[in-house]
Design a protein around this motif. Structure first.
Motif, short mmCIF file in Angstrom:
data_model
loop_
_atom_site.label_atom_id
_atom_site.label_comp_id
_atom_site.label_asym_id
_atom_site.label_seq_id
_atom_site.Cartn_x
_atom_site.Cartn_y
_atom_site.Cartn_z
N GLY A 99 0.58 -10.12 -27.87
CA GLY A 99 -0.37 -9.24 -28.03
C GLY A 99 -0.49 -7.97 -27.13
N ASP A 100 -1.62 -7.39 -26.88
CA ASP A 100 -1.71 -6.35 -26.07
C ASP A 100 -1.26 -6.43 -24.82
N LYS A 101 -1.42 -7.63 -24.32
CA LYS A 101 -0.95 -7.77 -22.99
C LYS A 101 0.42 -7.76 -22.69
N GLY A 102 1.13 -7.64 -23.62
CA GLY A 102 2.57 -7.66 -23.65
C GLY A 102 2.81 -6.22 -22.87
N GLU A 103 2.15 -5.28 -22.92
CA GLU A 103 2.04 -3.81 -22.52
C GLU A 103 1.57 -3.69 -20.94
N ALA A 104 0.77 -4.82 -20.49
CA ALA A 104 0.11 -4.43 -19.49
C ALA A 104 1.15 -4.31 -18.37
N ASP A 105 2.26 -4.88 -18.08
CA ASP A 105 3.04 -4.62 -17.18
C ASP A 105 3.54 -3.20 -17.00
N ALA A 106 3.96 -2.68 -18.23
CA ALA A 106 4.34 -1.36 -18.33
C ALA A 106 3.36 -0.43 -17.54
N TRP A 107 2.17 -0.46 -18.01
CA TRP A 107 0.93 0.20 -17.59
C TRP A 107 0.81 0.18 -16.08
N MET A 108 0.92 -0.94 -15.35
CA MET A 108 0.80 -1.40 -14.04
C MET A 108 1.83 -0.56 -13.42
N THR A 109 3.00 -0.91 -13.88
CA THR A 109 4.26 -0.28 -13.27
C THR A 109 4.06 1.27 -13.08
N SER A 110 3.51 1.91 -14.30
CA SER A 110 3.79 3.24 -14.25
C SER A 110 2.75 3.85 -13.13
N LEU A 111 1.44 2.86 -12.96
CA LEU A 111 0.48 3.64 -12.14
C LEU A 111 1.12 3.48 -10.71
N LEU A 112 1.72 2.29 -10.43
CA LEU A 112 2.12 2.07 -9.22
C LEU A 112 3.25 3.18 -8.65
N GLU A 113 4.08 3.32 -9.70
CA GLU A 113 5.36 4.10 -9.37
C GLU A 113 5.24 5.42 -9.14
N ALA A 114 3.76 5.97 -9.56
CA ALA A 114 3.26 7.18 -9.56
C ALA A 114 2.79 7.49 -8.12
N SER A 115 2.81 6.63 -7.23
CA SER A 115 2.41 6.83 -5.76
C SER A 115 0.94 7.37 -5.74
N PRO A 116 -0.06 6.65 -6.49
CA PRO A 116 -1.22 7.14 -6.47
C PRO A 116 -1.93 7.52 -5.11
N ALA A 117 -2.81 8.40 -5.04
CA ALA A 117 -3.63 8.45 -3.99
C ALA A 117 -4.61 7.55 -3.76
N TRP A 118 -5.24 6.93 -2.79
CA TRP A 118 -5.87 5.91 -2.66
C TRP A 118 -7.03 6.18 -1.53
N SER A 119 -8.19 5.82 -1.81
CA SER A 119 -9.38 5.90 -0.83
C SER A 119 -10.23 4.63 -1.01
N LEU A 120 -10.74 4.48 0.19
CA LEU A 120 -11.83 3.14 0.36
C LEU A 120 -13.06 3.55 1.00
N THR A 121 -14.22 3.07 0.21
CA THR A 121 -15.45 3.51 0.61
C THR A 121 -16.17 1.99 0.57
N ASP A 122 -16.45 1.39 1.83
CA ASP A 122 -17.03 0.08 1.73
C ASP A 122 -16.21 -0.97 1.12
N ASP A 123 -16.80 -1.29 -0.04
CA ASP A 123 -16.07 -2.73 -0.97
C ASP A 123 -15.26 -1.79 -2.16
N THR A 124 -15.24 -0.57 -2.24
CA THR A 124 -14.50 0.23 -3.55
C THR A 124 -13.57 0.89 -3.07
N LEU A 125 -12.16 0.44 -3.82
CA LEU A 125 -11.25 0.92 -3.72
C LEU A 125 -10.96 1.87 -4.76
N THR A 126 -10.33 3.16 -4.72
CA THR A 126 -9.93 3.83 -5.81
C THR A 126 -8.53 4.56 -5.79
#
Length: 261
Positions: free
Chosen positions: A100-127
């Motif tokens: 089903g739709d979960k078959g595309e979840a890996d590609a979504w995750m890989t696209s995000l991580l390979e984009a070297s996203p900016a990260w920030s942490l405020t208390d218990d929240t990661l963006t």
């Protein structure tokens, strides 16, 4: 002597000023240290949603390693968190087939991580922010607090032996259960027969006394499930609770994976 006493504070003051001017103030720990040994679970996604609904789970298992899943396979590898960017090396992934739709979840995750996203942490929240996607994640301990070992009804969904971790249709259909009451009484089902007994809980150690079971005849794979359950619920085990999951392990490598009902 009076001159020496007056000179000492002045010299100390000069030394302190010199240390500050030379940049000798102790450095603060790198901000990425606040991520170490923590797991974060996505709560909102701005941009393309996670196929299958996710969530995205990101775990910082070591200072330079990351593990992540978006609901299908798990990816792990090295990570560099300097300069406010999350930059991964080559990620190794499990090879589970997702329908089903979960078959595309890996590609979504890989696209995000390979984009070297900016990260920030405020208390218990990661963006995490890429050009096209912003993901807000909450510390798993806050988002999904550990269920209490005692007083919770746990359902067996995995059997473990020294050679394999197994799920099966028979296990899904028979749904063995386990409940440890506050007074130490144990009740549950092997998926075929009911059982009662006692257990002593000390920290993460659970020692099961002999269990009394009903005598219904169990056939085929259901009988295999019963044997696996009763093998683990006999004597000393180590209990590990993570959110709504429990793992019971014996020293000989036999164990059970359970989820809260």
């Amino acid at each position: 002597m009076r001159i020496l006493r007056a000179a000492v504070p002045a010299l100390l003051a000069v030394a302190a000023l010199t240390a500050c001017s030379n940049g000798q103030t102790p450095a603060s720990p790198p901000p990425q240290d606040d991520l170490l040994n923590r797991t974060f679970v996505s709560t909102t996604v701005s941009g393309t949603p996670i196929p299958g609904g996710g969530p995205l789970t990101v775990e910082f298992v070591e200072p330079d390693r990351i593990s992540a899943t978006a609901g299908c396979n798990r990816a792990s590898g090295t990570v560099d968190l300097r300069d406010g960017k999350l930059t991964t090396g080559t990620l190794a992934t499990t090879m589970m087939a997702c329908i089903g739709d979960k078959g595309e979840a890996d590609a979504w995750m890989t696209s995000l991580l390979e984009a070297s996203p900016a990260w920030s942490l405020t208390d218990d929240t990661l963006t995490l922010r890429s050009d096209s996607t912003t993901v807000t994640l909450l510390d798993k301990k806050v988002a999904q607090p550990d269920r209490p070992l005692v007083g919770t009804t746990w359902v067996v969904d995995t059997t473990i032996d020294p050679n394999a971790i197994t799920t099966s249709a028979a296990l899904e259909q028979s749904t063995p259960t386990l409940t440890i009451a506050p007074d130490g009484n144990v009740t549950g089902s092997t998926g075929c027969n009911r059982f009662t007994g006692t257990a002593q809980v000390s920290g993460d150690t659970v020692t099961f006394g002999p269990l009394a079971t009903t005598r219904m005849a169990c056939m085929g794979e259901v009988a295999d499930v019963e044997r696996a359950v009763l093998t683990v619920l006999d004597g000393q085990t180590t209990a590990t609770v993570d959110a709504d999951r429990l793992r019971l392990m014996r020293a000989d490598g036999h164990g059970l994976g359970l989820h809260a009902q």
